[in-house]
Design an enzyme around this catalytic site. Structure first.
Site, PDB file in Angstrom:
ATOM      1  N   LYS A 184      16.926  -2.064  71.169  1.00 13.48           N
ATOM      2  CA  LYS A 184      16.766  -3.143  70.135  1.00 13.48           C
ATOM      3  C   LYS A 184      17.027  -4.442  70.720  1.00 13.48           C
ATOM      4  O   LYS A 184      16.217  -5.375  70.514  1.00 13.48           O
ATOM      5  CB  LYS A 184      18.038  -2.967  68.781  1.00 13.48           C
ATOM      6  CG  LYS A 184      17.816  -1.807  67.870  1.00 13.48           C
ATOM      7  CD  LYS A 184      16.712  -1.951  67.002  1.00 13.48           C
ATOM      8  CE  LYS A 184      15.456  -1.743  67.190  1.00 13.48           C
ATOM      9  NZ  LYS A 184      15.008  -0.335  67.538  1.00 13.48           N
ATOM     10  N   GLU A 205      19.890   3.149  71.492  1.00 14.37           N
ATOM     11  CA  GLU A 205      19.342   2.483  70.565  1.00 14.37           C
ATOM     12  C   GLU A 205      19.762   0.981  70.457  1.00 14.37           C
ATOM     13  O   GLU A 205      18.708   0.401  70.421  1.00 14.37           O
ATOM     14  CB  GLU A 205      19.614   3.124  69.206  1.00 14.37           C
ATOM     15  CG  GLU A 205      18.921   2.480  68.084  1.00 14.37           C
ATOM     16  CD  GLU A 205      17.354   2.367  68.062  1.00 14.37           C
ATOM     17  OE1 GLU A 205      17.009   2.884  68.964  1.00 14.37           O
ATOM     18  OE2 GLU A 205      16.995   1.700  67.312  1.00 14.37           O
ATOM     19  N   ARG A 211       0.468  -4.127  64.203  1.00 16.41           N
ATOM     20  CA  ARG A 211      -0.253  -3.180  65.132  1.00 16.41           C
ATOM     21  C   ARG A 211      -0.863  -3.682  66.370  1.00 16.41           C
ATOM     22  O   ARG A 211      -1.224  -2.812  67.063  1.00 16.41           O
ATOM     23  CB  ARG A 211      -1.413  -2.614  64.164  1.00 16.41           C
ATOM     24  CG  ARG A 211      -0.993  -1.889  62.898  1.00 16.41           C
ATOM     25  CD  ARG A 211      -1.896  -1.017  62.380  1.00 16.41           C
ATOM     26  NE  ARG A 211      -2.364  -0.044  63.098  1.00 16.41           N
ATOM     27  CZ  ARG A 211      -2.020   1.048  63.350  1.00 16.41           C
ATOM     28  NH1 ARG A 211      -1.163   1.482  62.576  1.00 16.41           N
ATOM     29  NH2 ARG A 211      -2.742   1.904  64.191  1.00 16.41           N
ATOM     30  N   LYS A 256       3.321  -1.788  66.549  1.00 15.06           N
ATOM     31  CA  LYS A 256       4.187  -0.886  65.556  1.00 15.06           C
ATOM     32  C   LYS A 256       4.230   0.601  66.086  1.00 15.06           C
ATOM     33  O   LYS A 256       4.941   1.310  65.647  1.00 15.06           O
ATOM     34  CB  LYS A 256       4.117  -1.318  64.158  1.00 15.06           C
ATOM     35  CG  LYS A 256       4.820  -0.429  63.225  1.00 15.06           C
ATOM     36  CD  LYS A 256       6.237  -0.826  63.259  1.00 15.06           C
ATOM     37  CE  LYS A 256       7.161   0.036  62.366  1.00 15.06           C
ATOM     38  NZ  LYS A 256       8.754  -0.069  62.820  1.00 15.06           N
ATOM     39  N   ASN A 287     -10.260   1.269  67.021  1.00 21.44           N
ATOM     40  CA  ASN A 287      -8.891   1.550  67.450  1.00 21.44           C
ATOM     41  C   ASN A 287      -8.765   2.573  67.992  1.00 21.44           C
ATOM     42  O   ASN A 287      -9.243   3.705  67.468  1.00 21.44           O
ATOM     43  CB  ASN A 287      -8.103   1.404  66.268  1.00 21.44           C
ATOM     44  CG  ASN A 287      -6.475   1.660  66.664  1.00 21.44           C
ATOM     45  OD1 ASN A 287      -5.906   1.563  67.856  1.00 21.44           O
ATOM     46  ND2 ASN A 287      -5.629   2.385  65.786  1.00 21.44           N
ATOM     47  N   GLY A 288      -8.288   2.717  69.283  1.00 17.35           N
ATOM     48  CA  GLY A 288      -8.543   3.969  70.029  1.00 17.35           C
ATOM     49  C   GLY A 288      -8.728   3.719  71.525  1.00 17.35           C
ATOM     50  O   GLY A 288      -8.719   2.455  71.951  1.00 17.35           O
ATOM     51  N   CYS A 304      -4.467  -1.052  67.438  1.00 15.42           N
ATOM     52  CA  CYS A 304      -4.977  -2.145  67.158  1.00 15.42           C
ATOM     53  C   CYS A 304      -5.034  -1.956  65.414  1.00 15.42           C
ATOM     54  O   CYS A 304      -4.718  -0.826  64.956  1.00 15.42           O
ATOM     55  CB  CYS A 304      -6.284  -2.348  67.408  1.00 15.42           C
ATOM     56  SG  CYS A 304      -6.405  -2.381  69.237  1.00 15.42           S
ATOM     57  N   HIS A 323      29.408   5.568  87.682  1.00 14.92           N
ATOM     58  CA  HIS A 323      28.535   6.428  88.813  1.00 14.92           C
ATOM     59  C   HIS A 323      27.418   5.664  89.408  1.00 14.92           C
ATOM     60  O   HIS A 323      26.544   6.047  89.574  1.00 14.92           O
ATOM     61  CB  HIS A 323      27.983   7.722  88.139  1.00 14.92           C
ATOM     62  CG  HIS A 323      29.172   8.720  87.826  1.00 14.92           C
ATOM     63  ND1 HIS A 323      29.794   9.542  88.601  1.00 14.92           N
ATOM     64  CD2 HIS A 323      29.861   9.010  86.531  1.00 14.92           C
ATOM     65  CE1 HIS A 323      30.716  10.192  88.096  1.00 14.92           C
ATOM     66  NE2 HIS A 323      30.826   9.771  86.758  1.00 14.92           N
ATOM     67  N   TRP A 379      -4.417  -4.977  70.146  1.00 11.08           N
ATOM     68  CA  TRP A 379      -3.328  -4.799  71.425  1.00 11.08           C
ATOM     69  C   TRP A 379      -4.338  -4.259  72.535  1.00 11.08           C
ATOM     70  O   TRP A 379      -4.747  -3.112  72.196  1.00 11.08           O
ATOM     71  CB  TRP A 379      -2.455  -3.717  70.922  1.00 11.08           C
ATOM     72  CG  TRP A 379      -1.181  -3.339  71.844  1.00 11.08           C
ATOM     73  CD1 TRP A 379       0.019  -4.116  71.881  1.00 11.08           C
ATOM     74  CD2 TRP A 379      -1.155  -2.678  72.760  1.00 11.08           C
ATOM     75  NE1 TRP A 379       0.780  -3.750  72.855  1.00 11.08           N
ATOM     76  CE2 TRP A 379       0.206  -2.659  73.300  1.00 11.08           C
ATOM     77  CE3 TRP A 379      -1.894  -1.525  73.293  1.00 11.08           C
ATOM     78  CZ2 TRP A 379       0.442  -1.992  74.524  1.00 11.08           C
ATOM     79  CZ3 TRP A 379      -1.628  -0.564  74.236  1.00 11.08           C
ATOM     80  CH2 TRP A 379      -0.191  -0.941  74.717  1.00 11.08           C
ATOM     81  N   GLU A 428      13.947  -5.036  73.358  1.00 11.86           N
ATOM     82  CA  GLU A 428      12.514  -5.213  72.929  1.00 11.86           C
ATOM     83  C   GLU A 428      12.404  -6.350  71.875  1.00 11.86           C
ATOM     84  O   GLU A 428      11.077  -6.763  71.618  1.00 11.86           O
ATOM     85  CB  GLU A 428      12.201  -3.851  72.221  1.00 11.86           C
ATOM     86  CG  GLU A 428      12.907  -3.597  70.797  1.00 11.86           C
ATOM     87  CD  GLU A 428      12.410  -2.291  70.229  1.00 11.86           C
ATOM     88  OE1 GLU A 428      11.395  -1.968  70.345  1.00 11.86           O
ATOM     89  OE2 GLU A 428      13.108  -1.791  69.430  1.00 11.86           O
TER      90      GLU A 428
HETATM   91  C1  AGP Z   1      11.518   1.035  67.834  1.00 11.29           C
HETATM   92  O1  AGP Z   1      12.412  -0.086  67.744  1.00 11.29           O
HETATM   93  C2  AGP Z   1      10.459   0.996  68.807  1.00 11.29           C
HETATM   94  N1  AGP Z   1       9.731  -0.112  68.408  1.00 11.29           N
HETATM   95  C3  AGP Z   1       9.644   2.420  69.125  1.00 11.29           C
HETATM   96  O2  AGP Z   1      10.364   2.816  70.201  1.00 11.29           O
HETATM   97  C4  AGP Z   1       9.319   3.305  68.067  1.00 11.29           C
HETATM   98  O3  AGP Z   1      10.488   3.891  67.521  1.00 11.29           O
HETATM   99  C5  AGP Z   1       8.495   4.496  68.802  1.00 11.29           C
HETATM  100  O4  AGP Z   1       7.209   3.886  68.812  1.00 11.29           O
HETATM  101  C6  AGP Z   1       8.391   5.645  68.138  1.00 11.29           C
HETATM  102  O5  AGP Z   1       7.563   5.275  66.665  1.00 11.29           O
HETATM  103  P1  AGP Z   1       7.488   6.308  65.561  1.00 11.29           P
HETATM  104  O6  AGP Z   1       8.892   6.427  64.897  1.00 11.29           O
HETATM  105  O7  AGP Z   1       6.376   5.650  64.427  1.00 11.29           O
HETATM  106  O8  AGP Z   1       6.697   7.844  66.193  1.00 11.29           O
END
Ligand code: AGP
Length: 585
Positions: free
Chosen positions: A467, A463, A27, A580, A96-97, A2, A486, A70, A470
């Site tokens: 992208k 990756e 966040r 994030k 937050n936590g 959060c 496979h 969140w 997500e």
């Molecule tokens: C990236 O597009 C994602 N949102 C997520 O996988 C991110 O890379 C991951 O949570 C790691 O975050 P960090 O690099 O801040 O540790």
């Protein structure tokens, strides 16, 4: 994960808190709320994104707290939105936590006649402070309350009759902004960057009181501590969208500059870290998500360029690897935020074994930055979009340069990457983007998208898939080129799109034949390659830069993912269910 903020100063607290929450929205954004102290304590809570709010008129107030959520415990509704209040409605807290012992605390407080109105773990904090205030003052009550909490927390608390804020930190981020006659708490620096760039980074086990100045105490002993003020070099402009509609496209477009900024470290710094890598007995790259994909890519690059074996481990899996660790092992955590709980846990495990920790991190002053023996910064500036784009290529840049430095070829590596930075500018140009809008309109209604690559482009395929899925919510999967047959090739039918990463390197011939296997079963082949090929139904041209193809190949996919999201009506900056920084395990 959060976002929390607190303000005390001469401005209208409502504007500062709302503005700050908007900058922290990445966040968490399922609901939001704030509490302000004017003639009385006013509390406002809403489900939905703070970004849709212009202003709230709750009368004059110069002290307040806010929260953008969140959810981890309790449904997304107004009652569960923060701030949470004590029974007498005089104490408000944002958190937050995760409070791991909240049920036990809740039972105890109910036995003391406290009445709970939410299903959250966080609400126990407000009532616990209230309970302690029966015998001690507000600051001491907060200190005693947080001392009884198990789990993670960044908390800001205020009391209706006190004109100051109290914050406390353990395992979740909390920073203090020090302005002219005004003070801020926040989860992250962008929340108050337009007001001040002077920051106190709090450490775990610290409590802070923002009154006429900043006072820091040790939570356990109650003893006062001295902390330095750091002047951060991020500007408010960097944390704003500028002429772009979304942070995602702004940050994609910055990559020619951020790759150069990643290269701005001194030769001595890079060679020092290369020496630590060369002298280590066992090296572990540890990361999550996109950062893990960068780490996996680097393992191929270190093998090819420096003839060095790197162990790459997903951070959440690291605790099951700890038996390998010795005091000669080198751990290299890679994290944009420096607050990813799984990464921080891995670092804690490693340090218990005496392992040396050299991190690659973007946020200066973050927990990882401060817990590492050495932190190599990405220098990418704030990345506000939930998706990692510019920081992903910054990580690849630094890791590639380190591989060359380990091989004693730092100049060769720097020349390659400086060339790549220029070529990235071309790849993010409006002309290239138009081509990707065309492709996005072809793919926007597809149910599945597959991506295949080999060598350094196998992690690039992972990756790419991350992208796409997500941000557009289209199911996408990345595979090593030789693996699709496979099993998963059973999913290929007429028109199934498959993105093929086909650089001019040792993988080309085989990845093209993998593409043919897919095409022969009806697949629609999108080639990302320096040269076209008859197997491609759609070709995106990228420069030919050998081992650096993993940087160049991801750029068009980032842009494709962005346009897929926009065409599908998704929010590219704040995808559903994501945040994030994953500060919970
Ligand atoms: C990236 O597009 C994602 N949102 C997520 O996988 C991110 O890379 C991951 O949570 C790691 O975050 P960090 O690099 O801040 O540790």
């Amino acid at each position: 994960m959060c976002g929390i903020i607190g303000y005390k100063g001469l401005r209208n607290a409502s504007d500062v808190v709302i503005n700050g929450l908007k900058r922290l929205e990445y966040r968490g954004y399922d609901s939001w709320g704030m509490a302000l102290i004017g003639s009385d304590m006013n509390v406002v809570k809403n489900v939905g994104k703070i970004g849709e709010v212009d202003e709230i008129n709750v009368g004059e107030a110069h002290i307040g707290i806010g929260h953008t959520r969140w959810s981890t415990h309790g449904k997304v509704n107004k009652l569960n939105a923060h701030p949470h209040l004590s029974c007498d409605k005089k104490i408000a807290i944002v958190h937050n936590g995760i409070i791991e012992n909240y049920q036990e605390m809740r039972r105890y407080l109910i036995s003391k006649d406290h009445v709970f109105v939410s299903d959250t773990d966080s609400e126990v904090i407000a009532h616990l402070i209230e309970e302690h205030m029966k015998t001690v003052d507000f600051v001491e009550a907060v200190r005693r309350a947080v001392n009884e909490l198990k789990g993670s927390y960044a908390i800001v608390a205020m009391h209706k009759d006190m004109k100051y804020l109290v914050g406390a930190k353990k395992d979740s981020p909390l920073v203090i902004g020090v302005g002219e006659n005004e003070l801020f708490f926040a989860s992250d620096v962008p929340a108050f960057l337009e007001y001040t760039r002077d920051v106190v980074f709090m450490d775990d086990g610290e409590l802070a009181v923002l009154n006429s100045g900043v006072e820091i105490f040790d939570i356990e002993t109650g003893k006062k501590k001295k902390k330095d003020i750091t002047h951060v070099d991020w500007s408010a402009e960097q944390a704003s969208k500028g002429e772009f509609e979304h942070f995602m496209m702004k940050e994609i477009s910055e990559q020619n500059r951020t790759i150069k900024q990643a290269l701005s470290h001194s030769r001595d710094t890079i060679e020092d870290i290369a020496n630590r890598i060369n002298n280590a007995f066992g090296i572990f790259f540890v990361a999550c998500g996109s950062s893990y994909h960068a780490a996996l890519t680097a393992s191929y690059i270190f093998s090819k360029i420096a003839k060095k074996h790197i162990n790459v481990v997903v951070a959440s899996e690291f605790p099951y690897y700890k038996d390998f660790l010795t005091d000669r092992t080198l751990m290299m955590p890679i994290s944009q935020s420096g607050e990813t709980a799984d990464v921080l846990q891995a670092v804690k495990t490693a340090k218990e074994k005496g392992t040396h920790v050299v991190s690659i991190v973007n946020v200066v002053g973050s927990s990882l930055y401060r817990q590492s023996d050495y932190a190599l910064t990405m220098n990418a500036g704030p990345e506000i979009c939930v998706l990692s784009t510019k920081t992903y290529t910054s990580q690849l840049t630094l890791l590639t340069l380190l591989a060359y430095a380990c091989a004693g070829k730092i100049d060769e590596g720097k020349l390659l990457l400086e060339r790549v930075a220029k070529e990235v500018e071309e790849l993010t140009s409006p002309e290239t983007r138009i081509r990707l809008v065309e492709l996005a309109s072809k793919l926007k209604d597809k149910k599945n998208i597959f991506v295949i690559g080999r060598g350094v482009n196998y992690p690039t395929a992972l990756e790419a898939a991350l992208k796409i899925k997500e941000v557009s919510y289209i199911h996408a999967e990345g595979f090593p080129g030789g693996e699709l047959k496979h099993g998963t090739i059973a999913l290929i039918s007429e028109g199934t799109p498959c993105i093929v990463l086909a650089p001019n390197d040792e993988t080309r011939e085989e990845i093209i034949s993998n593409a043919m296997e897919i095409k022969s079963r009806g697949g629609y082949i999108i080639g990302i390659s320096p040269e076209n090929n008859e197997v491609f139904d759609f070709h995106i041209k990228v420069p030919d830069e050998g081992i650096a193809s993993s940087i160049l190949n991801i750029i068009p996919i980032q842009i494709l993912a962005y346009y897929l999201a926009v065409l599908r009506g998704c929010d590219p900056d704040k995808p559903r269910n994501l945040a994030k920084s994953v500060t919970v395990k």
